[in-house]
Design a protein around this motif. Structure first.
Motif, PDB file in Angstrom:
ATOM      1  N   ALA A   1       0.581   8.242  -6.159  1.00 16.31           N
ATOM      2  CA  ALA A   1       0.092   8.737  -7.446  1.00 16.31           C
ATOM      3  C   ALA A   1      -0.568   7.635  -8.272  1.00 16.31           C
ATOM      4  N   ALA A   2      -0.141   6.405  -8.096  1.00 14.72           N
ATOM      5  CA  ALA A   2      -0.721   5.284  -8.835  1.00 14.72           C
ATOM      6  C   ALA A   2      -2.105   4.885  -8.323  1.00 14.72           C
TER       7      ALA A   2
ATOM      8  N   ILE B   1       7.864  11.666  -1.183  1.00 18.60           N
ATOM      9  CA  ILE B   1       7.810  12.320   0.124  1.00 18.60           C
ATOM     10  C   ILE B   1       8.567  11.442   1.105  1.00 18.60           C
ATOM     11  N   GLU B   2       9.508  12.037   1.812  1.00 12.50           N
ATOM     12  CA  GLU B   2      10.297  11.287   2.778  1.00 12.50           C
ATOM     13  C   GLU B   2       9.412  10.847   3.937  1.00 12.50           C
ATOM     14  N   SER B   3       9.352   9.518   4.134  1.00  8.10           N
ATOM     15  CA  SER B   3       8.504   8.960   5.187  1.00  8.10           C
ATOM     16  C   SER B   3       8.983   7.556   5.512  1.00  8.10           C
ATOM     17  N   ASP B   4       8.802   7.149   6.768  1.00 10.43           N
ATOM     18  CA  ASP B   4       9.139   5.777   7.141  1.00 10.43           C
ATOM     19  C   ASP B   4       7.926   4.852   7.056  1.00 10.43           C
ATOM     20  N   ASP B   5       6.790   5.368   6.615  1.00  6.70           N
ATOM     21  CA  ASP B   5       5.579   4.569   6.452  1.00  6.70           C
ATOM     22  C   ASP B   5       5.610   3.887   5.086  1.00  6.70           C
ATOM     23  N   PRO B   6       5.503   2.546   5.048  1.00  5.76           N
ATOM     24  CA  PRO B   6       5.534   1.857   3.751  1.00  5.76           C
ATOM     25  C   PRO B   6       4.395   2.272   2.817  1.00  5.76           C
ATOM     26  N   GLY B   7       3.322   2.793   3.350  1.00  5.90           N
ATOM     27  CA  GLY B   7       2.216   3.271   2.525  1.00  5.90           C
ATOM     28  C   GLY B   7       2.548   4.540   1.756  1.00  5.90           C
ATOM     29  N   ASP B   8       3.654   5.173   2.109  1.00  8.95           N
ATOM     30  CA  ASP B   8       4.080   6.398   1.424  1.00  8.95           C
ATOM     31  C   ASP B   8       5.161   6.140   0.387  1.00  8.95           C
TER      32      ASP B   8
ATOM     33  N   LEU C   1      -9.871   5.048   4.083  1.00  9.70           N
ATOM     34  CA  LEU C   1     -10.054   3.806   3.333  1.00  9.70           C
ATOM     35  C   LEU C   1     -11.508   3.374   3.438  1.00  9.70           C
ATOM     36  N   ILE C   2     -11.979   2.751   2.359  1.00 13.35           N
ATOM     37  CA  ILE C   2     -13.270   2.063   2.359  1.00 13.35           C
ATOM     38  C   ILE C   2     -12.930   0.588   2.492  1.00 13.35           C
ATOM     39  N   GLY C   3     -13.493  -0.079   3.473  1.00  7.36           N
ATOM     40  CA  GLY C   3     -13.050  -1.405   3.856  1.00  7.36           C
ATOM     41  C   GLY C   3     -13.364  -2.543   2.908  1.00  7.36           C
ATOM     42  N   GLU C   4     -14.508  -2.512   2.272  1.00  8.17           N
ATOM     43  CA  GLU C   4     -14.919  -3.625   1.422  1.00  8.17           C
ATOM     44  C   GLU C   4     -14.910  -3.204  -0.041  1.00  8.17           C
ATOM     45  N   ALA C   5     -14.296  -4.013  -0.882  1.00  9.75           N
ATOM     46  CA  ALA C   5     -14.159  -3.687  -2.307  1.00  9.75           C
ATOM     47  C   ALA C   5     -15.499  -3.471  -2.988  1.00  9.75           C
ATOM     48  N   ASP C   6     -16.514  -4.231  -2.589  1.00  6.62           N
ATOM     49  CA  ASP C   6     -17.817  -4.094  -3.264  1.00  6.62           C
ATOM     50  C   ASP C   6     -18.526  -2.788  -2.919  1.00  6.62           C
ATOM     51  N   ARG C   7     -17.983  -2.015  -1.965  1.00  4.65           N
ATOM     52  CA  ARG C   7     -18.547  -0.704  -1.615  1.00  4.65           C
ATOM     53  C   ARG C   7     -17.849   0.424  -2.373  1.00  4.65           C
TER      54      ARG C   7
ATOM     55  N   ASN D   1      -7.762  -6.843   3.140  1.00  2.15           N
ATOM     56  CA  ASN D   1      -8.403  -6.882   1.820  1.00  2.15           C
ATOM     57  C   ASN D   1      -7.455  -6.315   0.769  1.00  2.15           C
ATOM     58  N   GLU D   2      -7.380  -6.984  -0.368  1.00  2.16           N
ATOM     59  CA  GLU D   2      -6.402  -6.641  -1.408  1.00  2.16           C
ATOM     60  C   GLU D   2      -6.465  -5.179  -1.831  1.00  2.16           C
ATOM     61  N   HIS D   3      -7.682  -4.641  -2.008  1.00  2.00           N
ATOM     62  CA  HIS D   3      -7.794  -3.263  -2.488  1.00  2.00           C
ATOM     63  C   HIS D   3      -7.313  -2.250  -1.450  1.00  2.00           C
ATOM     64  N   VAL D   4      -7.256  -2.646  -0.181  1.00  2.00           N
ATOM     65  CA  VAL D   4      -6.734  -1.776   0.874  1.00  2.00           C
ATOM     66  C   VAL D   4      -5.242  -2.048   1.082  1.00  2.00           C
ATOM     67  N   ALA D   5      -4.878  -3.320   1.175  1.00  2.00           N
ATOM     68  CA  ALA D   5      -3.491  -3.701   1.484  1.00  2.00           C
ATOM     69  C   ALA D   5      -2.496  -3.127   0.479  1.00  2.00           C
ATOM     70  N   ARG D   6      -2.940  -2.952  -0.752  1.00  3.74           N
ATOM     71  CA  ARG D   6      -2.046  -2.396  -1.771  1.00  3.74           C
ATOM     72  C   ARG D   6      -1.565  -0.991  -1.403  1.00  3.74           C
ATOM     73  N   TRP D   7      -2.425  -0.220  -0.742  1.00  2.93           N
ATOM     74  CA  TRP D   7      -2.106   1.174  -0.423  1.00  2.93           C
ATOM     75  C   TRP D   7      -1.834   1.403   1.059  1.00  2.93           C
ATOM     76  N   TRP D   8      -2.270   0.491   1.927  1.00  7.93           N
ATOM     77  CA  TRP D   8      -2.050   0.589   3.373  1.00  7.93           C
ATOM     78  C   TRP D   8      -1.298  -0.664   3.826  1.00  7.93           C
ATOM     79  N   PRO D   9      -0.091  -0.897   3.336  1.00 10.27           N
ATOM     80  CA  PRO D   9       0.605  -2.136   3.687  1.00 10.27           C
ATOM     81  C   PRO D   9       0.962  -2.183   5.172  1.00 10.27           C
ATOM     82  N   GLN D  10       0.674  -3.311   5.784  1.00 12.20           N
ATOM     83  CA  GLN D  10       1.004  -3.552   7.191  1.00 12.20           C
ATOM     84  C   GLN D  10       1.705  -4.901   7.265  1.00 12.20           C
TER      85      GLN D  10
END
Length: 175
Positions: free
Chosen positions: A134-135, A156-163, A95-101, A23-32
Motif C-alpha cells: 500500500a505504501a 496478505i499471508e505470504s512468505d515473499d518478503p516483497g509482500d 517493475l520498471i528497471g531504471e529510475a530515470d524511466r 536499484n533502490e527504487h526496485v529493491a524497496r519493493w522487490w527485496p532479494q
C-alpha cells in the motif's frame, strides 16, 4: 508513448534483472537477499523452464528492455489464491528497471500491454489482480490509471518478503 512488447524472459536476461533488482527504487519493493545469478536462476528457473506456471516477460519499449513482468493464474498458486481470496483471476507483478524511466507514463503503457496479454492468455478468467504494498503509491497509481479498482488494504499471508506489510488489493475486471 513508446511501443511496448513483451518478450519471453530467459536465463540470458538474468544479469539484466539482477541489475534492476539492485536499484533502490526496485529493491524497496522487490527485496532479494541474494542477487547472484545462481540465486536468481534457482528462483526464476522453474518458470523459465515451464515447470512453474508463472509466465515471465521482459518488457521492451521501442526495442529497448525497460522492465520485468509476470502473470499467473491464482488457482495455479493455491496458497496465494487463498490468501488473496478473489476467485477466477490472474495475478500480475511488474517493475520498471531504471529510475530515470519512471514517472513518464512508461509503467502505465507496460501494465496496459501486460493486462491485454493476460486477458488473451486466460480467456476463462474474470479479472486480473495486483496487490502491491500500500505504501508503493507509484504502483497503486499506475494500476488506477489502467482501470484497476481498489478493493481494500490488508495484510496478505505470504512468505515473499516483497509482500510484507499492508497490501493494496486491486482488481481489473474483464472488459
Amino acid at each position: 508513448m513508446p511501443e511496448i512488447e513483451l518478450r519471453a524472459f530467459g536465463r540470458e536476461d538474468l544479469p539484466l534483472l539482477a541489475g534492476w533488482l539492485a536499484n533502490e527504487h526496485v529493491a524497496r519493493w522487490w527485496p532479494q537477499e541474494d542477487l547472484s545469478l545462481a540465486a536468481l536462476d534457482a528462483y526464476y528457473g522453474p518458470a523459465i523452464d515451464g515447470t512453474d506456471p508463472t509466465l515471465l516477460y521482459l518488457a521492451v519499449a521501442d526495442g529497448v528492455p525497460v522492465g520485468f513482468v509476470q502473470t499467473y493464474r491464482h488457482a495455479d498458486h493455491p496458497g496465494w489464491d487463498r490468501a488473496v481470496g478473489i476467485p477466477a483471476v490472474a495475478g500480475i507483478d511488474y517493475l520498471i528497471g531504471e529510475a530515470d524511466r519512471c514517472g513518464k507514463g512508461l509503467g502505465t503503457a507496460v501494465i496496459a500491454t501486460l493486462c491485454a496479454h493476460a486477458f488473451r492468455l486466460f480467456p476463462d478468467l474474470a479479472g486480473i489482480v495486483s496487490a502491491p504494498q500500500a505504501a508503493n503509491t507509484p504502483s497503486c497509481r499506475v494500476l488506477e490509471k489502467n482501470g484497476f479498482r481498489l478493493l481494500g488494504v490488508r495484510d496478505i499471508e505470504s512468505d515473499d518478503p516483497g509482500d510484507a506489510g499492508p497490501s493494496a488489493v486491486y482488481l481489473l475486471e474483464r472488459p
